[in-house]
Enzyme design. Structure first.
Site, mmCIF file in Angstrom:
data_model
loop_
_atom_site.group_PDB
_atom_site.id
_atom_site.type_symbol
_atom_site.label_atom_id
_atom_site.label_comp_id
_atom_site.label_asym_id
_atom_site.label_seq_id
_atom_site.Cartn_x
_atom_site.Cartn_y
_atom_site.Cartn_z
ATOM 1 N N GLU A 64 0.823 -1.210 0.000
ATOM 2 C CA GLU A 64 0.000 0.000 0.000
ATOM 3 C C GLU A 64 0.857 1.260 0.000
ATOM 4 O O GLU A 64 2.073 1.213 0.192
ATOM 5 C CB GLU A 64 -0.933 0.004 1.219
ATOM 6 C CG GLU A 64 -1.991 -1.057 1.139
ATOM 7 C CD GLU A 64 -2.970 -1.025 2.296
ATOM 8 O OE1 GLU A 64 -3.956 -1.757 2.216
ATOM 9 O OE2 GLU A 64 -2.752 -0.293 3.281
ATOM 10 N N CYS A 73 -1.618 -4.796 -5.674
ATOM 11 C CA CYS A 73 -2.142 -6.028 -5.089
ATOM 12 C C CYS A 73 -1.115 -7.150 -5.155
ATOM 13 O O CYS A 73 -0.207 -7.146 -5.990
ATOM 14 C CB CYS A 73 -3.395 -6.462 -5.833
ATOM 15 S SG CYS A 73 -4.749 -5.269 -5.785
ATOM 16 N N GLU A 75 -1.498 -10.238 -6.194
ATOM 17 C CA GLU A 75 -1.573 -11.005 -7.433
ATOM 18 C C GLU A 75 -0.743 -10.353 -8.542
ATOM 19 O O GLU A 75 0.030 -11.015 -9.233
ATOM 20 C CB GLU A 75 -3.022 -11.129 -7.908
ATOM 21 C CG GLU A 75 -3.927 -11.872 -6.949
ATOM 22 C CD GLU A 75 -4.622 -10.972 -5.934
ATOM 23 O OE1 GLU A 75 -3.960 -10.074 -5.342
ATOM 24 O OE2 GLU A 75 -5.821 -11.158 -5.710
ATOM 25 N N CYS A 115 -6.748 -7.164 -10.916
ATOM 26 C CA CYS A 115 -5.907 -8.362 -10.917
ATOM 27 C C CYS A 115 -6.454 -9.413 -11.875
ATOM 28 O O CYS A 115 -5.685 -10.098 -12.560
ATOM 29 C CB CYS A 115 -5.793 -8.933 -9.508
ATOM 30 S SG CYS A 115 -4.764 -7.897 -8.431
#
Length: 160
Positions: A64, A73, A75, A115
């Site tokens: 983040e 993210c 993924e 994602c």
């Protein structure tokens, strides 16, 4: 007018122990890297473990940023690393685990829309599906034998 029905088929395991040994090992790696995620704002930790066709396992977790949209993210962190370092090696399987620091998360947590699009791009590029296993912190594990089950109407280069 014509109506189109879209059907997705997913397998649901009652627990991680119901899955095969290789999936359990991959998911345990996703859980370990999940707990190292940098998520001070959402307190929502996600880990990803990708098994490549050559046997390599690539790990990623969410990162983040105070400028929220600038984070990434788990993924995409993992799949972009795989694409950068192993560009011609297919991703065979992906294990995802999510955990909230605010409450116990037992609901299987699938990839977000961004994602899903990134994973779809890699399935198209490698011309073979990626098995995706996802879960919360504990509980049920869901398996999709292809991203196409999670994002049936993908946007690809044919539209460009």
């Amino acid at each position: 007018m014509k109506e189109i029905e879209i059907k997705s088929t997913l397998q649901v395991y009652n627990s991680l122990e119901e899955t095969t040994d290789d999936i359990q090992g991959l998911m345990k790696q996703a859980m370990q890297i999940r707990d190292k995620a940098y998520a001070p704002y959402s307190e929502f930790l996600v880990g990803a473990a990708l098994l490549l066709d050559n046997g390599e396992v690539i790990l990623g977790n969410n990162q983040e940023n105070a400028s929220y949209p600038s984070g990434l993210c788990a993924e995409r962190t993992a799949i972009y690393y795989a694409g950068a370092n192993y560009p011609d090696v297919p991703v065979v399987k992906m294990a995802l685990s999510a955990r909230s620091l605010k409450h116990q998360l037992i609901t299987p947590t699938p990839p977000c829309g961004a994602c899903r699009q990134a994973i779809a791009e890699y399935e198209i590029k490698q011309k073979q599906p990626i098995e995706i296993y996802f879960m919360g912190e504990t509980g049920k594990v869901v398996c999709s034998n292809s991203l196409a089950n999670l994002l049936p109407l993908i946007f690809d280069k044919s539209y460009l």
